[in-house]
Design an enzyme around this catalytic site. Structure first.
Site, PDB file in Angstrom:
ATOM      1  N   SER A   1       0.840  -1.202   0.000  1.00 28.88           N
ATOM      2  CA  SER A   1       0.000   0.000   0.000  1.00 28.88           C
ATOM      3  C   SER A   1       0.872   1.247   0.000  1.00 28.88           C
ATOM      4  CB  SER A   1      -0.932  -0.008   1.211  1.00 28.88           C
ATOM      5  OG  SER A   1      -0.184   0.160   2.390  1.00 28.88           O
TER       6      SER A   1
ATOM      7  N   ARG B   1       0.292   3.450  -3.281  1.00 29.21           N
ATOM      8  CA  ARG B   1      -0.407   4.726  -3.080  1.00 29.21           C
ATOM      9  C   ARG B   1       0.360   5.856  -3.769  1.00 29.21           C
ATOM     10  NH1 ARG B   1      -0.248   4.711   1.884  1.00 29.21           N
ATOM     11  NH2 ARG B   1      -2.263   3.789   2.263  1.00 29.21           N
TER      12      ARG B   1
ATOM     13  N   ASN C   1      -0.973   7.610  -7.335  1.00 28.58           N
ATOM     14  CA  ASN C   1      -1.277   9.045  -7.361  1.00 28.58           C
ATOM     15  C   ASN C   1      -0.429   9.776  -8.392  1.00 28.58           C
ATOM     16  OD1 ASN C   1      -3.204  10.330  -5.275  1.00 28.58           O
ATOM     17  ND2 ASN C   1      -2.283   8.593  -4.221  1.00 28.58           N
TER      18      ASN C   1
END
Lengths: 159, 295
Positions: free
Chosen positions: B225, B229, B233
């Site tokens: 994660s 992440r 993004n």
């Protein structure tokens, strides 16, 4: 988007950068920050201490001022008292001195008067004697007569 | 700007292809001239652009902060000094807030992660064609390469290799400190004896595999994660910049509209750039805290 050696390269880079940061960047900066914090705290404490001391000094100064004022007042009072005392003393001294001088003058005058009176008596006696001698002329025994006259003079003196 | 010989699809693909140096299937080493060639190289390849920018930006960060650290004293700070000290204070507060253990590594790591990731993300705000076009021109002029086959991606954090590389490093440190602080027994106990526990020994034995499954998944999820992440993004942000850039080749009206869109997205992206760097740092601190704290 292939997973390849870049992964390992990036990991190595990561560790090297973190190590460098931990060794050469973080400690001097945090030390400087801590030191500055301490300096500021010290400075603030010193300022507070200074203010406190100033307050104390001011109190001391007012106290001293009050003391010296009362002392000065005492001194002035004392000196005024002393001055009036001195004046009084001088007055009484001069009065007695004047009296003394007066008395001495009086005594001298009396003495002078006495002396003059004596002189007068003596002259009167001589005059009387001369007059008597002139009147009598012949009564020659000067010695007995002078003795008689001395006695007369003494009598006059005594009188 | 998509050149006339490229379709939009080719333009996007071109922008999403890293400059790859690696071992060709025939055993020789060299640049990949197409996405297919890069794929064939497999693991034995390295993304030159990702490594170049991440190392350059990292060195820029270290140089800047080292400069400030050298001049650091307790006197009145200057401009750079002030900025760097502000950063240090900010990181220090974050670490104090989230990290309860005692480890001199965590705060410098948080600083490195924050600034480094921020700088890498920040490359996203440079117009998408500037650096790739320059590199393509340089490649064509200096090395005689076909400019259409010179690939260059500027934002290292849109390369999953970079984000996974960092996340796995954090994960490795996390495992290392977990075992160092709690011991092998303590760490394996953490993985197997919770969240379900029972005083009955037989029931407990039954719980152990279930616990391990749950805890293992949550453990593995951490680096995944963390890296996905950031990667997601930044990749999405870059993609939108590329899509906006396509509009420039579609006439003046759309081009102007694209310009406004790019400006708006860039301004919004400043937030994402900073936020993602901050999240990466905060999670790094939190994971390190987990490694240090006993349950």
């Amino acid at each position: 988007m292939n997973i390849n050696l870049t992964l390992i390269g990036q990991s190595i880079t990561f560790f090297v950068f973190v190590w460098f940061c931990m060794k050469f960047i973080w400690p001097p900066l945090t030390n400087a920050l801590h030191e500055r914090k301490k300096r500021i705290a010290d400075g603030l404490a010193a300022a507070e201490r200074g203010q406190h001391e100033q307050k104390l000094a001011q109190e001391r100064a007012t106290e001293t001022l009050r003391d010296s004022k009362t002392q000065a007042g005492d001194i002035i009072n004392q000196s005024q008292k002393r001055a009036s005392e001195i004046i009084e003393e001088a007055k009484s001294d001069s009065r007695t001195e004047g009296e003394r001088l007066l008395n001495a003058a009086r005594a001298e005058i009396e003495q002078e008067v006495n002396r003059a009176r004596e002189e007068l008596r003596k002259q009167v006696a001589t005059l009387a004697l001369t007059g008597a001698g002139k009147v009598l002329e012949r009564e020659i025994d000067e010695a007995t007569h002078s003795k008689l006259l001395d006695e007369l003079a003494k009598q006059i003196q005594a009188g | 700007m998509a050149s006339s010989e490229q379709t939009s699809g080719e333009y996007i693909k071109h922008h999403l292809q890293n400059m790859t140096f690696g071992q060709h299937p025939d055993g020789s080493w060299g640049m990949a001239h197409s996405a297919a060639e890069a794929k064939e190289m497999g693991f034995m390849a390295i993304h030159v652009d990702t490594m170049f920018w991440s190392i350059s930006l990292g060195i820029f960060f270290l140089w800047l902060f080292r400069k400030a650290a050298k001049g650091a004293d307790s006197g009145v700070p200057g401009g750079l000094q002030n900025f760097v000290e502000m950063m240090i204070d900010f990181i220090d507060n974050s670490v104090r807030g989230s990290f309860t253990g005692k480890n001199p590594l965590v705060a410098p790591m948080a600083l490195t992660v924050f600034v480094w990731v921020f700088l890498m993300n920040f490359m996203d705000l440079i117009p998408v064609d500037w650096i790739p076009s320059t590199v393509a021109w340089l490649g064509a002029t200096l090395f005689g390469a076909d400019p259409h086959h010179v690939y260059f991606r500027v934002v290292p954090s849109t390369d999953p290799n970079a984000t996974f590389g960092m996340a796995l490093s954090v994960f490795a440190l996390m495992l290392f400190y977990s075992i160092k602080v709690k011991g092998v027994g303590g760490f394996s106990g953490e993985l197997t004896l919770q969240p379900f526990s029972s005083s009955n020994k037989i029931v407990m034995l039954l719980f152990i595999p279930i616990n391990f499954l749950l805890e293992f998944v949550s453990l593995i999820a951490k680096p995944l994660s963390l890296s996905l992440r950031l990667f997601g993004n930044m990749y999405a942000g870059e993609m939108i910049f590329i899509l906006i850039a396509i509009m420039y080749s579609a006439g003046i009206g759309l081009g102007l509209f694209g310009g406004i869109l790019q400006l708006g997205w860039a301004i919004f992206h400043i937030l994402i750039v900073t936020l993602q760097a901050f999240i990466f740092m905060t999670l790094t601190i939190v994971y390190m805290d987990m490694a240090h704290s006993e349950h």
